[in-house]
Design a protein around this motif. Structure first.
Motif, PDB file in Angstrom:
ATOM      1  N   UNK A  37      -8.856  -5.570 -34.346  1.00  0.00           N
ATOM      2  CA  UNK A  37      -9.200  -5.765 -35.760  1.00  0.00           C
ATOM      3  C   UNK A  37      -9.074  -4.462 -36.538  1.00  0.00           C
ATOM      4  N   UNK A  38      -9.371  -3.360 -35.891  1.00  0.00           N
ATOM      5  CA  UNK A  38      -9.234  -2.035 -36.506  1.00  0.00           C
ATOM      6  C   UNK A  38      -7.835  -1.848 -37.086  1.00  0.00           C
ATOM      7  N   UNK A  39      -6.841  -2.355 -36.366  1.00  0.00           N
ATOM      8  CA  UNK A  39      -5.449  -2.140 -36.778  1.00  0.00           C
ATOM      9  C   UNK A  39      -4.952  -3.210 -37.758  1.00  0.00           C
ATOM     10  N   UNK A  40      -5.781  -4.201 -38.069  1.00  0.00           N
ATOM     11  CA  UNK A  40      -5.342  -5.271 -38.982  1.00  0.00           C
ATOM     12  C   UNK A  40      -4.883  -4.688 -40.311  1.00  0.00           C
ATOM     13  N   UNK A  41      -5.582  -3.642 -40.730  1.00  0.00           N
ATOM     14  CA  UNK A  41      -5.239  -3.008 -42.007  1.00  0.00           C
ATOM     15  C   UNK A  41      -3.841  -2.392 -41.956  1.00  0.00           C
ATOM     16  N   UNK A  42      -3.407  -1.990 -40.776  1.00  0.00           N
ATOM     17  CA  UNK A  42      -2.061  -1.405 -40.660  1.00  0.00           C
ATOM     18  C   UNK A  42      -0.979  -2.466 -40.811  1.00  0.00           C
ATOM     19  N   UNK A  43      -1.377  -3.731 -40.709  1.00  0.00           N
ATOM     20  CA  UNK A  43      -0.437  -4.808 -41.002  1.00  0.00           C
ATOM     21  C   UNK A  43      -0.574  -5.211 -42.467  1.00  0.00           C
ATOM     22  N   UNK A  44      -1.365  -4.447 -43.215  1.00  0.00           N
ATOM     23  CA  UNK A  44      -1.541  -4.722 -44.638  1.00  0.00           C
ATOM     24  C   UNK A  44      -2.637  -5.730 -44.935  1.00  0.00           C
ATOM     25  N   UNK A  45      -3.218  -6.321 -43.886  1.00  0.00           N
ATOM     26  CA  UNK A  45      -4.213  -7.376 -44.101  1.00  0.00           C
ATOM     27  C   UNK A  45      -5.480  -6.797 -44.717  1.00  0.00           C
ATOM     28  N   UNK A  46      -6.133  -7.619 -45.526  1.00  0.00           N
ATOM     29  CA  UNK A  46      -7.404  -7.208 -46.131  1.00  0.00           C
ATOM     30  C   UNK A  46      -8.464  -7.077 -45.037  1.00  0.00           C
ATOM     31  N   UNK A  47      -8.426  -7.971 -44.075  1.00  0.00           N
ATOM     32  CA  UNK A  47      -9.387  -7.930 -42.971  1.00  0.00           C
ATOM     33  C   UNK A  47      -8.819  -8.692 -41.784  1.00  0.00           C
ATOM     34  N   UNK A  48      -9.399  -8.451 -40.618  1.00  0.00           N
ATOM     35  CA  UNK A  48      -9.067  -9.225 -39.417  1.00  0.00           C
ATOM     36  C   UNK A  48     -10.335  -9.926 -38.959  1.00  0.00           C
ATOM     37  N   UNK A  49     -10.191 -11.036 -38.289  1.00  0.00           N
ATOM     38  CA  UNK A  49     -11.361 -11.768 -37.809  1.00  0.00           C
ATOM     39  C   UNK A  49     -11.102 -12.291 -36.404  1.00  0.00           C
ATOM     40  N   UNK A  50     -12.142 -12.261 -35.576  1.00  0.00           N
ATOM     41  CA  UNK A  50     -12.102 -12.970 -34.303  1.00  0.00           C
ATOM     42  C   UNK A  50     -13.337 -13.867 -34.283  1.00  0.00           C
ATOM     43  N   UNK A  51     -13.163 -15.105 -33.871  1.00  0.00           N
ATOM     44  CA  UNK A  51     -14.298 -16.037 -33.871  1.00  0.00           C
ATOM     45  C   UNK A  51     -15.381 -15.553 -32.910  1.00  0.00           C
ATOM     46  N   UNK A  52     -16.646 -15.613 -33.332  1.00  0.00           N
ATOM     47  CA  UNK A  52     -17.722 -15.208 -32.431  1.00  0.00           C
ATOM     48  C   UNK A  52     -17.864 -16.202 -31.281  1.00  0.00           C
ATOM     49  N   UNK A  53     -18.117 -15.695 -30.090  1.00  0.00           N
ATOM     50  CA  UNK A  53     -18.314 -16.558 -28.925  1.00  0.00           C
ATOM     51  C   UNK A  53     -19.332 -15.885 -27.999  1.00  0.00           C
ATOM     52  N   UNK A  54     -19.422 -16.360 -26.778  1.00  0.00           N
ATOM     53  CA  UNK A  54     -20.434 -15.825 -25.869  1.00  0.00           C
ATOM     54  C   UNK A  54     -20.271 -14.314 -25.654  1.00  0.00           C
ATOM     55  N   UNK A  55     -19.012 -13.855 -25.658  1.00  0.00           N
ATOM     56  CA  UNK A  55     -18.755 -12.415 -25.490  1.00  0.00           C
ATOM     57  C   UNK A  55     -19.448 -11.636 -26.616  1.00  0.00           C
ATOM     58  N   UNK A  56     -19.330 -12.178 -27.818  1.00  0.00           N
ATOM     59  CA  UNK A  56     -19.957 -11.546 -28.984  1.00  0.00           C
ATOM     60  C   UNK A  56     -21.484 -11.546 -28.846  1.00  0.00           C
ATOM     61  N   UNK A  57     -22.022 -12.709 -28.491  1.00  0.00           N
ATOM     62  CA  UNK A  57     -23.484 -12.846 -28.415  1.00  0.00           C
ATOM     63  C   UNK A  57     -24.051 -11.930 -27.328  1.00  0.00           C
ATOM     64  N   UNK A  58     -23.353 -11.877 -26.177  1.00  0.00           N
ATOM     65  CA  UNK A  58     -23.840 -11.028 -25.089  1.00  0.00           C
ATOM     66  C   UNK A  58     -23.842  -9.562 -25.513  1.00  0.00           C
ATOM     67  N   UNK A  59     -22.831  -9.197 -26.282  1.00  0.00           N
ATOM     68  CA  UNK A  59     -22.745  -7.810 -26.730  1.00  0.00           C
ATOM     69  C   UNK A  59     -23.910  -7.477 -27.671  1.00  0.00           C
ATOM     70  N   UNK A  60     -24.217  -8.410 -28.562  1.00  0.00           N
ATOM     71  CA  UNK A  60     -25.227  -8.134 -29.592  1.00  0.00           C
ATOM     72  C   UNK A  60     -26.661  -8.196 -29.074  1.00  0.00           C
ATOM     73  N   UNK A  61     -26.877  -9.077 -28.112  1.00  0.00           N
ATOM     74  CA  UNK A  61     -28.250  -9.356 -27.702  1.00  0.00           C
ATOM     75  C   UNK A  61     -28.975  -8.081 -27.248  1.00  0.00           C
ATOM     76  N   UNK A  62     -30.142  -7.867 -27.827  1.00  0.00           N
ATOM     77  CA  UNK A  62     -30.960  -6.724 -27.441  1.00  0.00           C
ATOM     78  C   UNK A  62     -30.673  -5.456 -28.221  1.00  0.00           C
TER      79      UNK A  62
END
Ligand code: SF4
Lengths: 465, 206
Positions: A219-244
């Motif tokens: 997503x960091x590099x999305x801007x290098x493709x000119x995009x306003x933003x990049x997105x990845x859908x949140x899933x268990x990987x996301x939740x596990x990372x955030x928890x705590x």
């Protein structure tokens, strides 16, 4: 009506849509560093306006910080920027991981470490690589300093709705190919303006297989493709990372939050304005050869010739890039010799990046005449790496093990290329002079950078010993 | 902000694509805590020779015919790269108030409007015609009329362009964005109060 994730986040954050004028979007998180904020604070003061929601802001000092002898900022104006940031945050009671904090580091590395960004948020920062936080399923984008002031005063942004692009990557990546290589391969396909006006959603099983850190790199590099933003859908990987994490929802709020986050993913059958698809199998380790991130090719390739491009603009751009980069058309990528290797930046300055590089550096030595510097993205990354003994592997191989900062990613802190020097760099921009006036940058993944430091030129790590 | 007024000015030609904000204002000149004084370092690495003071005679904007230009005509994807508003600050401080290209990077585009600069998007053919007219007659003056959304040239070109109605009005009147938004204070507060109930963990516990 089916909606994409972008549309859901937009709808959830829309404060007001007047008949005449601009829609106002609510900003949940505002990130800050020393270079793009001082004029915004000054503007507030002049107008006698106040920071509306102090708790929405997290600041760090990263761009101007030397990575050797960090308190010794030689440039007086850089020093003034650091002091101004510190004073502005103190005056407004803003949470700043400043020069003396053991949490200090590059803004886009520090923020996720604290769980400050959650799925569904609108996040902005006076910094184009804010796109990084799209990895969490947050709408995160860079803004200018006038907008920084606008957000501080109003907690909103005047925004126009973007178009949506689905970037689908399916399949298994070849050995040693990483999120960085996916990002570069996407930019090679879309061009640096291909994403202009769009928010890109990255999907497909290659993407869902990525770790949070890999998703951040992408997503960091999305801007290098000119995009306003990049997105990845949140899933268990996301939740596990955030928890705590420090700013993650706790206790009875946690399950409620997770339920909400799950509802944000693009609906089945939601329509995108554009769709592009890539096969992971085709993505070999990438190396940029030119002065724009779209000028990139796989390590098995050769430097292209202006005549390879049918588009006249691209052909001209190729010619001027070859001149600046001092490369010949037809030269093998693996024949390009390098002077300096840099691993770091908000693209590739996280723990997994240093692990991947260390894996290749074990028992090896940097080639004669090559300088190699490792710059962890934050103090927590540095401490973690040292606990794992990675610093020793780097130093035994002849690398310099530095303190955190933006370092050579943009060269405004003493770390830079000299005129004519050539780098293998894990950062995100190979623009003319980005790493120092006259410096020549080749963008690569951490593993590719590590191997290049030992060989003195680029190598195909897949058959390198 | 300065209101944007109809004007007739020299148009300078920059026949390059993907001009990025690192070129517009190299980062070593961003270390200021004010908004002014960036113009002298606009395009620094192209504009000056190795001694950093002598103008590079080969750089297009150093041509005598382009001195005093207010209009910049440039290739596609202008302003890509870093979000630094120092780029439009430098452009405005140098004296440009209009940039014409086939496309602009998003952040740069919106930064322009905050600094009384009008970015005009034209088609490939229109850009080629405008560039050809400058190339054949360096120092030529174009007229930009934002009210009528038109660029006209002595060579007989008359190009209509699109601009968002709200942004147009803000430019014409030199409106303060923040003041406009704060007129919606009631809606912002209502949004915040609703969010405190919906996502309470985002707010400091009272
Ligand atoms: S590491 Fe580079 S890209 Fe990231 S915030 Fe710092 S300067 Fe910007």
């Amino acid at each position: 009506m089916t909606r994409t994730m972008y549309e859901k986040i937009w709808d959830a954050n829309l404060v007001h849509e007047p008949e005449a004028g601009s829609p106002l979007l609510f900003v949940d998180r505002h990130l800050m560093h020393e270079v793009t904020s001082p004029q915004a604070f000054e503007g507030l003061r002049l107008q006698k306006r106040k920071v509306r929601n102090v708790h929405s802001i997290l600041g760090t000092i990263d761009h101007c910080v030397p990575t050797k002898d960090r308190f010794n900022i030689v440039d007086v104006i850089a020093k003034k920027q650091v002091e101004t940031m510190t004073a502005n945050c103190e005056e407004n009671e803003i949470n700043l991981y400043g020069m003396n904090s053991n949490q200090n580091g590059v803004i886009h590395i520090v923020v996720p470490e604290h769980g400050f960004v959650h799925p569904g948020m609108v996040v902005c920062c006076g910094d184009s690589h804010t796109a990084t936080h799209g990895a969490f399923g947050a709408l995160a984008f860079g803004i200018g300093t006038s907008e920084v002031e606008h957000v501080m005063a109003t907690q909103t942004l005047q925004q126009k709705k973007a178009k949506t692009m689905l970037v689908k990557v399916e399949g298994k990546l070849p050995a040693f190919s990483t999120a960085k290589d996916i990002a570069l391969a996407i930019i090679a396909k879309t061009g640096t303006a291909g994403g202009t006006g769009y928010v890109m959603e990255f999907a497909g099983n290659t993407i869902t297989d990525l770790s949070m850190e890999g998703r951040m790199t992408l997503c960091n590099m999305a801007i290098e493709a000119g995009a306003r933003a990049g997105l990845v859908a949140p899933d268990q990987v996301t939740f596990d990372y955030l928890e705590g994490k420090e700013f993650a929802p706790k206790g009875k709020d946690w399950p409620v939050a997770v339920e909400y986050w799950k509802s944000l993913v693009s609906d089945e059958g939601a329509e995108f304005d554009a769709v592009i698809e890539l096969k992971a199998e085709d993505i070999a380790p990438q190396v940029s050869w030119g002065t724009s991130p779209e000028q990139v090719i796989s390590v098995t390739g050769v430097v292209p010739s202006p005549s390879d491009f049918t588009n006249e603009v691209k052909s001209q751009a190729c010619a001027s890039a070859l001149k600046y980069m001092a490369l010949d058309a037809g030269q093998k990528i693996t024949d390009i010799n390098i002077d300096i290797v840099f691993i770091g930046s908000c693209t590739n300055g996280r723990i997994e990046d240093f692990r991947a590089a260390a894996e290749l550096l074990k028992g090896k030595k940097v080639a004669a005449g090559v300088q190699a510097i490792a710059v962890p993205g934050s103090f927590p990354v540095k401490v973690q790496a040292e606990e794992e003994g990675l610093d020793k592997i780097f130093m035994d191989a002849g690398w310099e093990w530095r303190d955190p900062g933006c370092s050579m990613c943009l060269a405004m802190n003493g770390d830079e290329l000299k005129d004519g020097q050539r780098s293998a760099s894990t950062s995100n921009r190979n623009f003319e002079g980005r790493q120092g006036k006259g410096g020549r940058t080749h963008l690569v993944s951490p593993a590719m950078a590590a191997a290049a430091s030992v060989a003195g030129h680029f190598v195909d790590i897949r058959d390198w010993k | 902000m300065q209101p944007y007024i109809k004007h007739t000015s020299i148009a300078a030609l920059m026949d390059r694509s993907n001009v990025d904000t690192d070129q517009i204002i190299p980062k070593n000149f961003m270390k200021k805590v004010e908004r002014t004084g960036f113009g002298i370092n606009l395009f620094h690495n192209w504009r000056y020779l190795a001694d950093n003071v002598t103008p590079n005679p080969e750089f297009e904007l150093n041509k005598p015919a382009f001195q005093g230009a207010k209009i910049l005509v440039a290739g596609e994807n202008f302003g890509c790269g870093s979000s630094r508003e120092h780029a439009p600050w430098a452009i405005a401080d140098y004296g440009f108030n209009t940039i014409i290209s086939t496309s602009f990077a998003d952040i740069f585009f919106s930064n322009c409007f905050k600094n009384s600069i009008l970015p005009i998007v034209v088609t490939d053919e229109q850009l080629a015609e405008l560039m050809a007219e400058i190339a054949g007659n360096e120092g030529v003056e174009f007229t930009v009329d934002l009210e009528a959304q038109k660029v006209t040239t002595p060579g007989g070109l008359s190009i209509a362009f699109e601009v968002d109605a709200f942004r147009k009005e803000s430019l014409l009147e030199g409106l303060d964005d923040i003041a406009w938004t704060l007129k919606h204070e009631e809606q912002i507060s209502a949004y915040e109060n609703a969010q405190k109930k919906r996502l309470p963990w985002l707010w400091p516990s009272a």
